[in-house]
Every structure is written in C-alpha cells, then in structure tokens.
Design a protein around this motif. Structure first.
Motif, PDB file in Angstrom:
ATOM      1  N   GLN A 184      52.635  58.762  68.483  1.00 55.06           N
ATOM      2  CA  GLN A 184      52.211  60.090  68.908  1.00 55.06           C
ATOM      3  C   GLN A 184      53.387  61.014  69.187  1.00 55.06           C
ATOM      4  OE1 GLN A 184      49.504  59.602  72.209  1.00 55.06           O
ATOM      5  NE2 GLN A 184      47.768  59.142  70.871  1.00 55.06           N
ATOM      6  N   ASP A 185      54.521  60.438  69.579  1.00 57.63           N
ATOM      7  CA  ASP A 185      55.692  61.274  69.836  1.00 57.63           C
ATOM      8  C   ASP A 185      56.593  61.421  68.610  1.00 57.63           C
ATOM      9  OD1 ASP A 185      56.680  58.745  69.727  1.00 57.63           O
ATOM     10  OD2 ASP A 185      57.664  58.763  71.682  1.00 57.63           O
ATOM     11  N   GLY A 186      56.081  61.010  67.447  1.00 53.68           N
ATOM     12  CA  GLY A 186      56.791  61.234  66.197  1.00 53.68           C
ATOM     13  C   GLY A 186      57.797  60.181  65.797  1.00 53.68           C
ATOM     14  N   GLN A 187      57.875  59.083  66.549  1.00 56.93           N
ATOM     15  CA  GLN A 187      58.796  58.015  66.187  1.00 56.93           C
ATOM     16  C   GLN A 187      58.188  57.141  65.086  1.00 56.93           C
ATOM     17  OE1 GLN A 187      60.360  55.742  69.425  1.00 56.93           O
ATOM     18  NE2 GLN A 187      60.815  57.536  70.673  1.00 56.93           N
ATOM     19  N   GLN A 188      59.038  56.698  64.188  1.00 54.90           N
ATOM     20  CA  GLN A 188      58.596  55.850  63.080  1.00 54.90           C
ATOM     21  C   GLN A 188      58.871  54.385  63.401  1.00 54.90           C
ATOM     22  OE1 GLN A 188      59.162  57.066  58.840  1.00 54.90           O
ATOM     23  NE2 GLN A 188      60.467  55.255  58.740  1.00 54.90           N
ATOM     24  N   VAL A 189      57.875  53.546  63.156  1.00 61.02           N
ATOM     25  CA  VAL A 189      58.002  52.115  63.424  1.00 61.02           C
ATOM     26  C   VAL A 189      57.624  51.352  62.154  1.00 61.02           C
ATOM     27  CG1 VAL A 189      57.181  50.167  64.796  1.00 61.02           C
ATOM     28  CG2 VAL A 189      57.406  52.435  65.857  1.00 61.02           C
ATOM     29  N   VAL A 190      58.540  50.521  61.662  1.00 66.38           N
ATOM     30  CA  VAL A 190      58.224  49.678  60.515  1.00 66.38           C
ATOM     31  C   VAL A 190      57.326  48.535  60.987  1.00 66.38           C
ATOM     32  CG1 VAL A 190      59.140  48.113  58.761  1.00 66.38           C
ATOM     33  CG2 VAL A 190      60.341  50.238  59.285  1.00 66.38           C
ATOM     34  N   VAL A 191      56.150  48.457  60.405  1.00 70.40           N
ATOM     35  CA  VAL A 191      55.180  47.434  60.799  1.00 70.40           C
ATOM     36  C   VAL A 191      55.425  46.141  60.048  1.00 70.40           C
ATOM     37  CG1 VAL A 191      52.722  46.855  60.921  1.00 70.40           C
ATOM     38  CG2 VAL A 191      53.473  49.206  61.339  1.00 70.40           C
ATOM     39  N   ARG A 192      55.615  46.254  58.741  1.00 71.48           N
ATOM     40  CA  ARG A 192      55.829  45.056  57.934  1.00 71.48           C
ATOM     41  C   ARG A 192      56.247  45.454  56.523  1.00 71.48           C
ATOM     42  NH1 ARG A 192      52.023  42.840  54.814  1.00 71.48           N
ATOM     43  NH2 ARG A 192      52.529  40.817  55.686  1.00 71.48           N
ATOM     44  N   PHE A 193      56.650  44.449  55.737  1.00 63.66           N
ATOM     45  CA  PHE A 193      56.899  44.618  54.316  1.00 63.66           C
ATOM     46  C   PHE A 193      55.873  43.779  53.559  1.00 63.66           C
ATOM     47  CE2 PHE A 193      60.937  45.893  56.086  1.00 63.66           C
ATOM     48  CZ  PHE A 193      61.337  46.930  55.259  1.00 63.66           C
ATOM     49  N   VAL A 194      55.232  44.381  52.571  1.00 66.69           N
ATOM     50  CA  VAL A 194      54.216  43.687  51.778  1.00 66.69           C
ATOM     51  C   VAL A 194      54.894  42.992  50.608  1.00 66.69           C
ATOM     52  CG1 VAL A 194      52.089  43.917  50.434  1.00 66.69           C
ATOM     53  CG2 VAL A 194      52.477  45.387  52.435  1.00 66.69           C
ATOM     54  N   ALA A 195      54.607  41.705  50.444  1.00 66.25           N
ATOM     55  CA  ALA A 195      55.211  40.896  49.389  1.00 66.25           C
ATOM     56  C   ALA A 195      54.234  40.708  48.232  1.00 66.25           C
ATOM     57  CB  ALA A 195      55.612  39.535  49.944  1.00 66.25           C
ATOM     58  N   PRO A 196      54.736  40.370  47.046  1.00 68.76           N
ATOM     59  CA  PRO A 196      53.843  40.102  45.915  1.00 68.76           C
ATOM     60  C   PRO A 196      52.821  39.017  46.264  1.00 68.76           C
ATOM     61  CG  PRO A 196      56.104  40.284  45.155  1.00 68.76           C
ATOM     62  CD  PRO A 196      56.161  40.292  46.657  1.00 68.76           C
ATOM     63  N   GLY A 197      51.583  39.252  45.841  1.00 62.21           N
ATOM     64  CA  GLY A 197      50.501  38.306  46.115  1.00 62.21           C
ATOM     65  C   GLY A 197      49.689  38.657  47.346  1.00 62.21           C
ATOM     66  N   GLU A 198      50.162  39.618  48.153  1.00 57.53           N
ATOM     67  CA  GLU A 198      49.463  39.949  49.391  1.00 57.53           C
ATOM     68  C   GLU A 198      48.408  41.024  49.185  1.00 57.53           C
ATOM     69  OE1 GLU A 198      51.483  40.372  53.152  1.00 57.53           O
ATOM     70  OE2 GLU A 198      53.346  39.686  52.223  1.00 57.53           O
ATOM     71  N   VAL A 199      47.298  40.877  49.900  1.00 55.49           N
ATOM     72  CA  VAL A 199      46.288  41.918  49.963  1.00 55.49           C
ATOM     73  C   VAL A 199      46.700  42.894  51.051  1.00 55.49           C
ATOM     74  CG1 VAL A 199      44.854  40.594  51.583  1.00 55.49           C
ATOM     75  CG2 VAL A 199      43.807  42.382  50.188  1.00 55.49           C
ATOM     76  N   PHE A 200      46.445  44.186  50.843  1.00 61.64           N
ATOM     77  CA  PHE A 200      46.817  45.183  51.848  1.00 61.64           C
ATOM     78  C   PHE A 200      45.885  46.384  51.729  1.00 61.64           C
ATOM     79  CE2 PHE A 200      49.123  46.291  48.038  1.00 61.64           C
ATOM     80  CZ  PHE A 200      49.205  47.670  48.023  1.00 61.64           C
ATOM     81  N   GLY A 201      45.909  47.221  52.759  1.00 57.68           N
ATOM     82  CA  GLY A 201      45.051  48.400  52.749  1.00 57.68           C
ATOM     83  C   GLY A 201      43.573  48.087  52.911  1.00 57.68           C
ATOM     84  N   VAL A 202      43.262  46.917  53.482  1.00 60.43           N
ATOM     85  CA  VAL A 202      41.853  46.500  53.610  1.00 60.43           C
ATOM     86  C   VAL A 202      41.256  47.054  54.906  1.00 60.43           C
ATOM     87  CG1 VAL A 202      41.794  44.462  52.152  1.00 60.43           C
ATOM     88  CG2 VAL A 202      42.776  44.286  54.440  1.00 60.43           C
ATOM     89  N   ALA A 203      41.208  48.366  55.011  1.00 57.86           N
ATOM     90  CA  ALA A 203      40.681  49.005  56.212  1.00 57.86           C
ATOM     91  C   ALA A 203      39.228  48.605  56.459  1.00 57.86           C
ATOM     92  CB  ALA A 203      40.805  50.522  56.085  1.00 57.86           C
ATOM     93  N   SER A 204      38.464  48.458  55.382  1.00 56.49           N
ATOM     94  CA  SER A 204      37.041  48.109  55.531  1.00 56.49           C
ATOM     95  C   SER A 204      36.852  46.766  56.212  1.00 56.49           C
ATOM     96  CB  SER A 204      36.365  48.091  54.158  1.00 56.49           C
ATOM     97  OG  SER A 204      36.419  49.359  53.539  1.00 56.49           O
ATOM     98  N   ALA A 205      37.810  45.852  55.991  1.00 55.42           N
ATOM     99  CA  ALA A 205      37.681  44.507  56.561  1.00 55.42           C
ATOM    100  C   ALA A 205      37.865  44.507  58.066  1.00 55.42           C
ATOM    101  CB  ALA A 205      38.697  43.566  55.913  1.00 55.42           C
ATOM    102  N   ILE A 206      38.493  45.561  58.619  1.00 51.98           N
ATOM    103  CA  ILE A 206      38.705  45.624  60.066  1.00 51.98           C
ATOM    104  C   ILE A 206      37.926  46.783  60.691  1.00 51.98           C
ATOM    105  CG2 ILE A 206      40.942  44.473  60.007  1.00 51.98           C
ATOM    106  CD1 ILE A 206      42.299  47.194  60.097  1.00 51.98           C
ATOM    107  N   GLY A 207      36.922  47.262  59.952  1.00 53.24           N
ATOM    108  CA  GLY A 207      36.026  48.275  60.493  1.00 53.24           C
ATOM    109  C   GLY A 207      36.598  49.666  60.567  1.00 53.24           C
ATOM    110  N   ARG A 208      37.613  49.973  59.752  1.00 57.64           N
ATOM    111  CA  ARG A 208      38.220  51.310  59.750  1.00 57.64           C
ATOM    112  C   ARG A 208      37.819  52.073  58.498  1.00 57.64           C
ATOM    113  NH1 ARG A 208      43.045  52.524  62.969  1.00 57.64           N
ATOM    114  NH2 ARG A 208      43.268  54.189  61.424  1.00 57.64           N
ATOM    115  N   THR A 209      37.805  53.390  58.611  1.00 52.15           N
ATOM    116  CA  THR A 209      37.574  54.241  57.452  1.00 52.15           C
ATOM    117  C   THR A 209      38.848  54.969  57.040  1.00 52.15           C
ATOM    118  OG1 THR A 209      36.886  56.080  58.878  1.00 52.15           O
ATOM    119  CG2 THR A 209      35.153  54.596  58.056  1.00 52.15           C
TER     120      THR A 209
END
Length: 254
Positions: A66-91
C-alpha cells in the motif's frame, strides 16, 4: 492450438496421474503463448482472465504494498502452474508476473476452471498441492523474517534458489536465471545496501561469486552453516571459552 509434444508436459505436476486421453483433452483447450524477456504476463489486481503453466523460461512475481514498496514473492520455474486465482477464490491476480527471460506458457481461460475441474478432478488435486507447497514456503519465509538475522535470511534465500534453479558449473552452483541483489533484498525484507554488504563479504571469503544479475554459490556447505547459525554458535562458544580462560579448549577447536 498446435499439438503439444507430450515430452514437454510429461513431467509437469499439473498433469500428474492423468491418463493420456484426459491430458490431451485438457491440452486441446489451452493456448500456447510466448512472453519475450521483460513482458508482463499479468498485473496485480487486474481481472484474472487466465491461468497458466510455464513450459519454458522463468517469471518473477512481485507485489506492491500500500505504501508503494515492491516485494518479490517468488520466481516461477518451468513446469509450474501459476495465476490460478480461481483456485483460491479470487477474481483478480494478487501480484504481477514478468518474464525475466524469454518464456513460453500454456494458458486456459479462468472462466473454464469450474468446468475443467469437474471434468478432470486431478486438475484440482494437483493445483492444490502446488498452492499448498507455496503457502508452506511463504510461511517459512515469514518465520525467517520474524526471527532470524539478515545474514541468515540471505543465506537461506540463496540456498533455496540454488536448490530450485541451480546449475552445476566449474566454480559451484549457479542460480540459472537473471537475479539481482535488489531481488534478494525484496525477498528477505531488507535493503539493497545490506544485501550488497553481505554478498560482498561472502565474495571476499570465497563463498559466493556474483556479477550482473548472476549469483553462483561456491561453498554451499558454508552458506548452510550460516543459515543454520552454526558459525555464530561456534564463535559464541569460542568467546565464552576465552572469557572462562579455557585456552586449551579453544586450541582444540582450532
């Protein structure tokens, strides 16, 4: 979409346990997309239009606070599923994903998630296992940032990255994708200055080797000792021995 070589997806966890025909049916609904280096795959808080599996390359996922700081959450590797917002109830997407090298991903519309899960139950099971693993990793990082000194946090982070994306080279184990000291700082909850000071000190000791967005772990065992605080405990024991006048005991340790 063009037919996907089965070899490319044989080891992808999302398809684990799926019969070939079921896997082929799922692949027929996917679209193969190329993301050149620097391309944004999706942005934080944008509508979650798709979910993905990375076939090739590497993605950097970060979040703006919220204060504009950037935080690296993770790095996605080959073979990984990502962006599955629907699986965690997000739109919407909880973070931003950017290709750090030229990358290729399979993409499915988020609107088809419920139907695909109903038709392919193992899709949900495999996705939840992946999400569970990430939650456990984030939990570990939160504990580290809450309880450990910065040097230990940086050591843990480099060791994890080397384990996840390490490539054996002549001088040690190289983290096999572009990563900066700023990335390390954001992943460990500290400043660029602090990470630079720590890594420079480790370079002087021959523990790591770094260049422009490159880091090689030269002495994994020594970093493990730092991560587990064994070095600090040993030094504390030495100081305690000196304080008690136990020169003989200290000599035996040396």
């Amino acid at each position: 979409m063009a037919a996907i070589d089965p070899v490319l997806v044989a080891a992808v966890p999302l398809f684990a346990g799926m019969p070939p025909k079921e896997r082929e049916a799922l692949l027929q609904e996917a679209q193969s997309v190329r993301y050149p280096k620097g391309t944004t795959v999706f942005q934080q808080d944008a509508d979650a239009h798709s979910f993905f599996v990375l076939l090739h390359g590497r993605l950097r996922v970060f979040k703006l606070t919220q204060d504009g700081q950037q935080v690296v959450v993770r790095f996605v590797a080959p073979g990984e599923v990502f962006g599955v917002a629907s699986a965690i109830g997000r739109t919407t997407y909880p973070g931003t994903a950017v290709a750090v090298v030229d990358s290729i991903a399979l993409q499915w519309p988020s609107g088809s998630w419920a139907r695909l899960v109903a038709a392919h139950p193992s899709l949900a099971t495999n996705t939840l296992q992946t999400v569970g693993g990430r939650i456990q990793e984030l939990h570990t990082r939160v504990v580290e940032m809450s309880t450990e000194q910065v040097e230990r946090r940086v050591a843990h982070t480099l060791l994890r990255l080397a384990q996840q994306a390490g490539k054996k080279v002549e001088t040690g184990v190289r983290i096999d994708f572009p990563i900066s000291r700023q990335d390390i700082a954001e992943m460990t909850g500290t400043t660029l200055h602090t990470v630079s000071r720590i890594i420079s000190a480790w370079e002087d000791r021959g523990l790591v080797e770094s260049g422009r967005q490159k880091i090689t772990v030269r002495e994994p065992h020594q970093l493990l000792l730092i991560a587990d605080d064994a070095v600090h405990q040993e030094r504390a024991a030495d100081r305690h021995a000196v304080a008690l006048g136990d020169e003989a005991g200290l000599a035996r340790r040396v």
